[in-house]
Scaffold this motif. Sequence first.
Motif, PDB file in Angstrom:
ATOM      1  N   PHE A  44       1.100  -1.316  -0.083  1.00  0.00           N
ATOM      2  CA  PHE A  44      -0.302   0.447   0.099  1.00  0.00           C
ATOM      3  C   PHE A  44       1.158   0.930  -0.065  1.00  0.00           C
ATOM      4  CE2 PHE A  44      -2.570   3.055   1.799  1.00  0.00           C
ATOM      5  CZ  PHE A  44      -3.427   3.555   1.434  1.00  0.00           C
ATOM      6  N   PRO A  45       1.996   1.076   0.634  1.00  0.00           N
ATOM      7  CA  PRO A  45       2.536   2.601   0.998  1.00  0.00           C
ATOM      8  C   PRO A  45       3.441   3.031   0.005  1.00  0.00           C
ATOM      9  CG  PRO A  45       2.783   1.420   2.520  1.00  0.00           C
ATOM     10  CD  PRO A  45       2.258   0.605   2.037  1.00  0.00           C
ATOM     11  N   ARG A  46       3.634   1.421  -0.978  1.00  0.00           N
ATOM     12  CA  ARG A  46       4.976   1.058  -2.741  1.00  0.00           C
ATOM     13  C   ARG A  46       3.058   2.171  -3.393  1.00  0.00           C
ATOM     14  NH1 ARG A  46       9.377   0.036  -4.520  1.00  0.00           N
ATOM     15  NH2 ARG A  46       9.480  -0.741  -2.507  1.00  0.00           N
ATOM     16  N   PHE A  47       1.687   1.881  -3.772  1.00  0.00           N
ATOM     17  CA  PHE A  47       0.795   1.767  -4.839  1.00  0.00           C
ATOM     18  C   PHE A  47       0.862   3.988  -4.331  1.00  0.00           C
ATOM     19  CE2 PHE A  47      -3.482   3.343  -4.349  1.00  0.00           C
ATOM     20  CZ  PHE A  47      -3.672   3.366  -5.601  1.00  0.00           C
ATOM     21  N   LEU A  48       0.855   4.351  -2.557  1.00  0.00           N
ATOM     22  CA  LEU A  48       0.359   5.915  -2.875  1.00  0.00           C
ATOM     23  C   LEU A  48       1.320   6.592  -2.828  1.00  0.00           C
ATOM     24  CD1 LEU A  48      -0.374   6.041   1.397  1.00  0.00           C
ATOM     25  CD2 LEU A  48      -2.065   5.982  -1.607  1.00  0.00           C
ATOM     26  N   LEU A  49       3.348   6.052  -3.172  1.00  0.00           N
ATOM     27  CA  LEU A  49       4.443   6.286  -4.156  1.00  0.00           C
ATOM     28  C   LEU A  49       4.107   6.809  -4.978  1.00  0.00           C
ATOM     29  CD1 LEU A  49       7.219   7.710  -3.790  1.00  0.00           C
ATOM     30  CD2 LEU A  49       7.646   5.337  -3.684  1.00  0.00           C
ATOM     31  N   LYS A  50       3.439   5.781  -5.762  1.00  0.00           N
ATOM     32  CA  LYS A  50       3.104   5.750  -7.426  1.00  0.00           C
ATOM     33  C   LYS A  50       2.255   6.546  -7.354  1.00  0.00           C
ATOM     34  CE  LYS A  50       4.476   0.549  -8.112  1.00  0.00           C
ATOM     35  NZ  LYS A  50       3.881  -0.955  -9.435  1.00  0.00           N
ATOM     36  N   VAL A  51       1.502   7.248  -6.690  1.00  0.00           N
ATOM     37  CA  VAL A  51       0.131   8.163  -7.133  1.00  0.00           C
ATOM     38  C   VAL A  51       0.640   9.111  -7.097  1.00  0.00           C
ATOM     39  CG1 VAL A  51      -1.848   8.878  -6.488  1.00  0.00           C
ATOM     40  CG2 VAL A  51      -1.612   6.926  -6.491  1.00  0.00           C
ATOM     41  N   TYR A  52       1.695   9.584  -6.474  1.00  0.00           N
ATOM     42  CA  TYR A  52       2.085  10.601  -5.697  1.00  0.00           C
ATOM     43  C   TYR A  52       3.220  10.811  -6.584  1.00  0.00           C
ATOM     44  CZ  TYR A  52       6.248  14.164  -4.533  1.00  0.00           C
ATOM     45  OH  TYR A  52       7.409  14.736  -4.233  1.00  0.00           O
ATOM     46  N   ASP A  53       4.165   9.929  -7.982  1.00  0.00           N
ATOM     47  CA  ASP A  53       4.965  10.485  -8.628  1.00  0.00           C
ATOM     48  C   ASP A  53       4.298  11.108  -9.691  1.00  0.00           C
ATOM     49  OD1 ASP A  53       7.035   9.462  -7.288  1.00  0.00           O
ATOM     50  OD2 ASP A  53       7.617   7.765  -7.823  1.00  0.00           O
ATOM     51  N   TRP A  54       2.674  10.135  -9.801  1.00  0.00           N
ATOM     52  CA  TRP A  54       2.057  10.159 -10.979  1.00  0.00           C
ATOM     53  C   TRP A  54       1.457  11.416 -10.736  1.00  0.00           C
ATOM     54  CZ3 TRP A  54      -3.107  12.237 -10.842  1.00  0.00           C
ATOM     55  CH2 TRP A  54      -3.623  12.147 -11.863  1.00  0.00           C
ATOM     56  N   GLY A  55       1.055  12.112  -9.788  1.00  0.00           N
ATOM     57  CA  GLY A  55       0.562  13.470  -9.852  1.00  0.00           C
ATOM     58  C   GLY A  55       1.417  14.557  -9.283  1.00  0.00           C
ATOM     59  N   ASP A  56       3.113  14.529  -9.779  1.00  0.00           N
ATOM     60  CA  ASP A  56       4.305  14.862  -9.364  1.00  0.00           C
ATOM     61  C   ASP A  56       4.870  15.554 -11.320  1.00  0.00           C
ATOM     62  OD1 ASP A  56       6.371  16.906  -8.157  1.00  0.00           O
ATOM     63  OD2 ASP A  56       7.928  14.741  -9.071  1.00  0.00           O
ATOM     64  N   ARG A  57       4.430  14.248 -12.066  1.00  0.00           N
ATOM     65  CA  ARG A  57       4.773  14.453 -13.067  1.00  0.00           C
ATOM     66  C   ARG A  57       3.278  15.250 -14.135  1.00  0.00           C
ATOM     67  NH1 ARG A  57       5.220   8.252 -12.442  1.00  0.00           N
ATOM     68  NH2 ARG A  57       3.365   8.399 -13.318  1.00  0.00           N
ATOM     69  N   THR A  58       2.408  14.581 -13.841  1.00  0.00           N
ATOM     70  CA  THR A  58       1.911  14.933 -14.877  1.00  0.00           C
ATOM     71  C   THR A  58       1.352  16.661 -14.145  1.00  0.00           C
ATOM     72  OG1 THR A  58       0.288  13.468 -14.296  1.00  0.00           O
ATOM     73  CG2 THR A  58      -1.580  15.420 -14.881  1.00  0.00           C
ATOM     74  N   PHE A  59       1.273  17.814 -12.403  1.00  0.00           N
ATOM     75  CA  PHE A  59       1.051  18.878 -12.198  1.00  0.00           C
ATOM     76  C   PHE A  59       2.152  19.510 -11.763  1.00  0.00           C
ATOM     77  CE2 PHE A  59      -2.663  15.682 -11.548  1.00  0.00           C
ATOM     78  CZ  PHE A  59      -3.851  16.973 -11.952  1.00  0.00           C
ATOM     79  N   ASN A  60       3.423  18.983 -11.412  1.00  0.00           N
ATOM     80  CA  ASN A  60       4.661  19.748 -11.440  1.00  0.00           C
ATOM     81  C   ASN A  60       6.129  19.285 -12.187  1.00  0.00           C
ATOM     82  OD1 ASN A  60       4.874  21.751  -9.462  1.00  0.00           O
ATOM     83  ND2 ASN A  60       5.969  19.911  -7.936  1.00  0.00           N
ATOM     84  N   SER A  61       6.269  19.055 -13.386  1.00  0.00           N
ATOM     85  CA  SER A  61       6.872  18.576 -13.928  1.00  0.00           C
ATOM     86  C   SER A  61       7.490  20.069 -14.873  1.00  0.00           C
ATOM     87  CB  SER A  61       6.614  18.359 -15.337  1.00  0.00           C
ATOM     88  OG  SER A  61       5.206  18.491 -15.725  1.00  0.00           O
ATOM     89  N   TYR A  62       8.131  20.340 -15.225  1.00  0.00           N
ATOM     90  CA  TYR A  62       9.236  22.073 -15.680  1.00  0.00           C
ATOM     91  C   TYR A  62       9.400  21.671 -17.089  1.00  0.00           C
ATOM     92  CZ  TYR A  62       7.693  24.301 -11.409  1.00  0.00           C
ATOM     93  OH  TYR A  62       6.221  24.759 -10.802  1.00  0.00           O
TER      94      TYR A  62
END
Length: 400
Positions: A89-107
């Motif tokens: 479950f923590p690994r799943f949350l990390l993957k969700v965070y990475d997706w959000g970071d790529r989608t909403f916080n990439s430059y």
Amino acid sequence: MAFRAHIITITAIIFSAFASGASSVPAADADSLTFNSLESHFDAEVDSLLGIDPGLESDSAAFAALPWYKQLWNNGFRIHDKNVNYPAFPRFLLKVYDWGDRTFNSYDTDYVVGTGKNWKLLVNNYNWMESYMMLFSMRSRDMLHIRSEIYNDLGFHISFMAVGIGYTAKVNNWAGHHSNRSNFNFNFTSSRFSANIDILSTKGDTRITHFGGYGDGRTLHYDFNDIWHKALSGEFYYFLNHKKYSQAAAYCYSKYQLKSSGSAVFGFAFNNQRMSMDFSSLPEDMKEYLPSLDNYYRFRFTDYALIAGYGHNWVLHPRRWLVNLTLLPSIGYRNSYSDSSEGRKQMLAANMRMRFAVVYNHKALFASLNGRVDGNLYFNSRYTFFNATESLSLIVGCRF
């Protein structure tokens, strides 16, 4: 006591580095440090504070035997450390965070890069005031101007990525001047958008600085406490040029803007204002200088407006000096409620938000001077009323 001593030590390092412009350390450590070694000294203090053993990770057997949360604690919360053995479950949350970071916080990395640090510790000296202006004509003798005392707050904050906690003290109270005021601010910023909520409440602590031709039109210092103000406002806006422009570099200290760039900004604003001013206690000979002024005014309205603005970062020295200016005018629909002096009305809403920042970075350390003005315009056939909240902050902090 040990925890408190570490906090004092860390805070002393931050202040001494910026105050002297040279290397310095707490009195408990007489060794002289250069700016380049200051970051290493600070990291060692933080490791000691958090109970981290920096040598443990090299011992793979001992590190692997730890539970995953202790592994994360020991490596300084480097969440992408491949040696951390996350459960499902923590690994799943990390993957969700990475997706959000790529989608909403990439430059575009030619323009914006991360600082490489997840933690921030900062000290914020926040100074703010309110002002009110009422114009009955364009002539100065038909103008009323009121401003509050300057409120001085001092805050200490620590954050990990997007989560933080802090405490803010009212410095005016230390000098024996207790004021009836409070404010709250929540802000979230990514590469694509920014959102904030502000709540404010004040009562009294104001003075009349201009009252028509009273006092020959000179600046006055007439104490006036029959006024109160409550506000709830929120904004959500999107950066069109989000690949090359970073608002976080100027106000969150989590990014470096490498090249100058700007962005058009579009969004939505919500604004609820409640104000009351009672002039009945003023001397009659004073009120004669503003014959159009009523004894009592009450404003209660809610705005729903569209934002169309612009923000720009000027890079004076990459990873070192940055200047930002952001203008956010908004226009839309205003609903004035029945208990207002004007009664229930549908009106045009016209407001302005402005921010600026001057940021200095040196490795893990940063300092910033930033200001903000939130202004609201109210007009009818008899007068024009403008109220604003102005603030100026000095922020000193570090990343680790």
